[in-house]
Design an enzyme around this catalytic site. Structure first.
Site, short mmCIF file in Angstrom:
data_model
loop_
_atom_site.label_atom_id
_atom_site.label_comp_id
_atom_site.label_asym_id
_atom_site.label_seq_id
_atom_site.Cartn_x
_atom_site.Cartn_y
_atom_site.Cartn_z
CB ILE A 1 13.92 -2.84 9.47
CG1 ILE A 1 13.84 -2.70 8.04
CG2 ILE A 1 12.55 -2.52 10.06
CD1 ILE A 1 12.99 -3.84 7.55
CB CYS A 2 15.19 -0.05 14.58
SG CYS A 2 15.04 -0.29 16.31
CG LEU A 3 9.24 -3.84 13.30
CD1 LEU A 3 8.35 -2.55 13.74
CD2 LEU A 3 8.60 -4.17 11.94
#
Length: 200
Positions: free
Chosen positions: A91-93
């Site tokens: 995840i890119c968060l």
């Protein structure tokens, strides 16, 4: 694991269990091991998104240094989203990286991931293929994401046209998951998807 981390996770675990979102079946968390280092999260696909009706499983690993460092989270359930790897579930968060604050909790992480499903950030992608489709053909992106939600997350059935293309390639002896990935990444063109499958 450090005592502070265990106490904190136990408290946050209870917070999620008692939350309004849990009672509405929007988020959930379960223990994987007795010492609170690994949890299994679940979020519901948000309404009015291609993910609606789907249930998404998350792997949550709690570091020794929690809450001063963020939990390591990835999607176990396959998903078609610009900020989530369609292969690994990474995840890119920002809050799971450099924008983490010790005041954040498991509940805020789960709700932030649910919000990410409703508001993708294609200019900061984890999956470039998905992000390109999102930017170049938003309708195809939505149909593809809906199909993945149906196949992998139990959402209601989606595009019969896409389903026919999947069935056609599966009938040729290809693995269903490989077929879905090939068609999704090749804009649902059966010919180029077939070439990709044959080259692997």
């Amino acid at each position: 694991m450090a005592n502070i981390a265990v106490q904190r996770i136990k408290r946050e675990f209870k917070e999620v269990l008692k939350s309004e979102e849990t009672s509405k079946n929007q988020i959930r968390v379960d223990l994987v091991d007795e010492n609170f280092t690994e949890l299994r999260g679940e979020i519901a696909g948000p309404p009015d998104t291609p993910y609606e009706g789907g249930r998404y499983q998350l792997e949550i690993k709690i570091p020794e240094t929690y809450p001063f460092n963020p939990p390591k989270v990835r999607f176990i359930t396959k998903i078609w989203h610009p900020n989530i790897s369609s292969v690994t579930g990474a995840i890119c968060l920002d809050i799971l990286k450099d924008q983490w604050a010790a005041a954040m909790t498991l509940r805020t992480v789960l709700l932030s991931l649910q919000a990410l499903l409703a508001a993708a950030e294609p200019d900061d992608p984890q999956d470039a293929v998905v992000a390109n489709q999102y930017k170049q053909d938003c309708e195809m992106f939505k149909q593809t994401a809906r199909l993945w939600a149906h196949v992998y997350a139990g959402a209601p059935a989606s595009s019969p046209e896409y389903t026919r293309k999947i069935d056609k390639l599966c009938a040729m002896g290809f693995d269903k998951n490989a077929v879905i990935v090939a068609l999704s990444s090749k804009s649902w063109d059966v010919e180029t998807a077939t070439e990709l499958l044959l080259s692997n």
